[in-house]
Design a protein around this motif. Structure first.
Motif, PDB file in Angstrom:
ATOM      1  N   CYS A  87      75.883  46.263  51.713  1.00 47.02           N
ATOM      2  CA  CYS A  87      76.025  47.709  51.758  1.00 47.02           C
ATOM      3  C   CYS A  87      74.911  48.254  52.642  1.00 47.02           C
ATOM      4  O   CYS A  87      73.771  47.805  52.548  1.00 47.02           O
ATOM      5  CB  CYS A  87      75.910  48.270  50.345  1.00 47.02           C
ATOM      6  SG  CYS A  87      76.002  50.054  50.271  1.00 47.02           S
ATOM      7  N   HIS A 132      81.263  53.630  45.032  1.00 41.14           N
ATOM      8  CA  HIS A 132      80.179  54.555  45.388  1.00 41.14           C
ATOM      9  C   HIS A 132      80.408  55.935  44.754  1.00 41.14           C
ATOM     10  O   HIS A 132      79.468  56.578  44.298  1.00 41.14           O
ATOM     11  CB  HIS A 132      80.098  54.731  46.917  1.00 41.14           C
ATOM     12  CG  HIS A 132      79.215  53.721  47.601  1.00 41.14           C
ATOM     13  ND1 HIS A 132      77.850  53.644  47.369  1.00 41.14           N
ATOM     14  CD2 HIS A 132      79.493  52.781  48.528  1.00 41.14           C
ATOM     15  CE1 HIS A 132      77.350  52.665  48.129  1.00 41.14           C
ATOM     16  NE2 HIS A 132      78.316  52.129  48.835  1.00 41.14           N
ATOM     17  N   LEU A 137      76.908  50.682  42.447  1.00 39.63           N
ATOM     18  CA  LEU A 137      76.439  49.989  43.659  1.00 39.63           C
ATOM     19  C   LEU A 137      76.724  48.505  43.499  1.00 39.63           C
ATOM     20  O   LEU A 137      76.665  47.977  42.399  1.00 39.63           O
ATOM     21  CB  LEU A 137      74.933  50.210  43.842  1.00 39.63           C
ATOM     22  CG  LEU A 137      74.534  51.667  44.067  1.00 39.63           C
ATOM     23  CD1 LEU A 137      73.031  51.846  43.903  1.00 39.63           C
ATOM     24  CD2 LEU A 137      74.960  52.136  45.445  1.00 39.63           C
TER      25      LEU A 137
END
Ligand SMILES: [Zn+2]
Length: 138
Positions: A87, A132, A137
């Protein structure tokens, strides 16, 4: 406008609010598009909270095109598997459970209701970005 990427995990852990497709929401969508393009070599999708806007807007990069989804909802999924994901807001990668195929409903930037099936990489991106919105996460 290219925006800085939020890396504050406290802010990223908060839920995002539904959107109405207001002028402000559409500006956020354009900013997401610009920011995604600026990070195209390392990033294939983004959620609005990654540029500091806690709204339910995501963008999914699919080659040269990008789909903006307002208020996306994953209605169903099939074919669970384990994926390794990174990410832009985090360092490293983690292992997560994903579906190979999903059905998603959302509103486009004109607030028209859309519903489509996705599989493979686009499906994976959408699941990551929808997480998200929930403050999850990888
Ligand atoms: Zn992410």
């Amino acid at each position: 406008m290219i925006c800085p990427i939020c890396k504050n995990t406290f802010l990223l852990s908060q839920k995002s609010a539904p959107v109405t497709g207001s002028a402000e929401d559409l500006q956020t969508a354009r900013n997401l598009e610009d920011t995604l393009r600026a990070h195209a070599s390392e990033c294939i999708g983004m959620a609005a909270n990654m540029i500091g806007v806690r709204k339910r807007i995501i963008i999914v990069g699919l080659g040269p095109a990008a789909i903006v989804m307002l208020n996306p909802v994953i209605e169903s999924g099939a074919g669970e598997y384990e994926a390794s994901e990174g990410c832009l807001s985090l360092t490293g990668s983690r292992t997560v459970r994903r579906f190979r195929q999903i059905t998603v409903s959302w509103q486009d930037t004109a607030m028209r209701q859309q519903k489509r099936q996705f599989s493979g990489l686009p499906a994976q991106i959408i699941q990551h970005e929808c997480d998200h919105l929930e403050g999850i996460l990888v």
